[in-house]
Design a protein around this motif. Structure first.
Motif, short mmCIF file in Angstrom:
data_model
loop_
_atom_site.label_atom_id
_atom_site.label_comp_id
_atom_site.label_asym_id
_atom_site.label_seq_id
_atom_site.Cartn_x
_atom_site.Cartn_y
_atom_site.Cartn_z
N GLN A 69 -8.77 37.05 -54.81
CA GLN A 69 -8.86 36.17 -55.98
C GLN A 69 -7.64 36.35 -56.88
OE1 GLN A 69 -12.48 36.52 -58.20
NE2 GLN A 69 -13.73 35.84 -56.50
N GLU A 70 -7.20 37.60 -57.02
CA GLU A 70 -5.97 37.86 -57.77
C GLU A 70 -4.86 38.03 -56.73
OE1 GLU A 70 -8.15 41.10 -56.49
OE2 GLU A 70 -8.88 39.89 -58.15
N GLY A 117 2.07 30.75 -61.54
CA GLY A 117 0.81 31.11 -60.89
C GLY A 117 0.62 30.39 -59.56
N GLY A 118 0.94 29.11 -59.52
CA GLY A 118 0.81 28.34 -58.28
C GLY A 118 1.75 28.82 -57.20
N MET A 119 2.96 29.22 -57.60
CA MET A 119 3.92 29.76 -56.63
C MET A 119 3.39 31.08 -56.05
SD MET A 119 7.36 28.95 -58.79
CE MET A 119 8.60 29.44 -57.62
N ARG A 122 0.76 30.51 -53.41
CA ARG A 122 1.33 30.09 -52.13
C ARG A 122 1.99 31.25 -51.41
NH1 ARG A 122 4.54 24.97 -54.02
NH2 ARG A 122 4.33 26.02 -56.02
N ILE A 123 2.63 32.16 -52.14
CA ILE A 123 3.21 33.35 -51.51
C ILE A 123 2.09 34.21 -50.92
CG2 ILE A 123 4.47 35.51 -51.93
CD1 ILE A 123 6.06 33.91 -54.11
N ALA A 124 0.99 34.35 -51.65
CA ALA A 124 -0.15 35.12 -51.14
C ALA A 124 -0.70 34.48 -49.85
CB ALA A 124 -1.24 35.22 -52.20
N LEU A 125 -0.72 33.15 -49.80
CA LEU A 125 -1.16 32.45 -48.58
C LEU A 125 -0.21 32.72 -47.41
CD1 LEU A 125 -2.41 29.00 -49.89
CD2 LEU A 125 -3.69 30.58 -48.46
N ILE A 126 1.07 32.66 -47.68
CA ILE A 126 2.06 32.93 -46.63
C ILE A 126 1.84 34.35 -46.09
CG2 ILE A 126 4.52 33.32 -46.16
CD1 ILE A 126 5.06 31.08 -48.28
N THR A 143 -6.84 28.45 -56.21
CA THR A 143 -6.88 28.52 -57.66
C THR A 143 -5.47 28.32 -58.22
OG1 THR A 143 -8.72 30.06 -57.57
CG2 THR A 143 -7.49 29.98 -59.63
N GLY A 144 -5.34 27.41 -59.17
CA GLY A 144 -4.05 27.16 -59.81
C GLY A 144 -3.15 26.20 -59.07
#
Length: 188
Positions: A69-70, A117-119, A122-126, A143-144
């Protein structure tokens, strides 16, 4: 795969003998109101929390890739370095840079603490999708993100899933359509 999960906090049962049974390689959405045990279930499944049930489960010993989540990124490092760290250097630079481009991020060398926050999401997704965990856990991964970024993220997940099992916590109905959800489980 199946497991039975129990967890109490302060004497209150958050999950009490909850049986999770999923088809390996499927995309499963988990839904419940806030405080309903979604994150607790994910933490139990992955072994980040101790399961009080004591029964054997098929999730024990599996490898996991996470979007928490974070964001849990190292702010003083670049996005590229965060991905390399999480993937233990197994993914080459060109693949990571390509993933950044797929998600509309044009500065992989930018320090994470300088990102929006949105960037960071996306880094967390990568990081999660390029890691090699057999089960990918996505705990409210969008989220975000605005609608366009959310769509890019869903397409990215679908392209980089490679048949792995995905457990998704999401409150948006259209995420099921964008990610081609196989099944929705309610913790109500």
């Amino acid at each position: 795969m199946r497991g039975v999960f129990t967890k109490h906090y302060d004497g209150r049962a958050v999950l009490d003998g909850f049986m999770l049974e999923i088809q390996e390689g499927s995309v499963v959405r988990i839904m419940a109101p806030s405080g309903g045990g979604k994150t607790t279930l994910l933490r139990l499944v992955s072994g980040l929390e101790e399961n009080e049930c004591g029964l054997e489960n098929d999730f024990a010993g599996q490898t996991f890739s996470w979007v928490f989540q974070e964001d849990r990124l190292v702010g003083s490092m670049s996005g590229l370095s965060n991905v390399r760290l999480a993937t233990r250097g197994k993914v080459d630079r060109a693949t990571i840079v390509s993933a950044f481009e797929e998600l509309g991020l044009d500065e992989p060398a930018k320090r994470v603490d300088e990102c929006s926050g949105g960037m960071k999401r996306r880094i967390a997704l990568i990081r999660a999708m390029l890691d090699d965990g057999r089960i990918v856990i996505l705990d409210e991964p969008f989220t975000g993100l605005d609608r366009e970024s959310r769509q890019l993220a869903c397409r990215f997940i679908a392209r980089h899933r490679h048949g792995r099992t995905v457990l998704l916590v999401s409150h948006e109905d259209d995420d099921g359509l964008l990610l081609d959800i196989d099944r929705t489980i309610s913790l109500l």
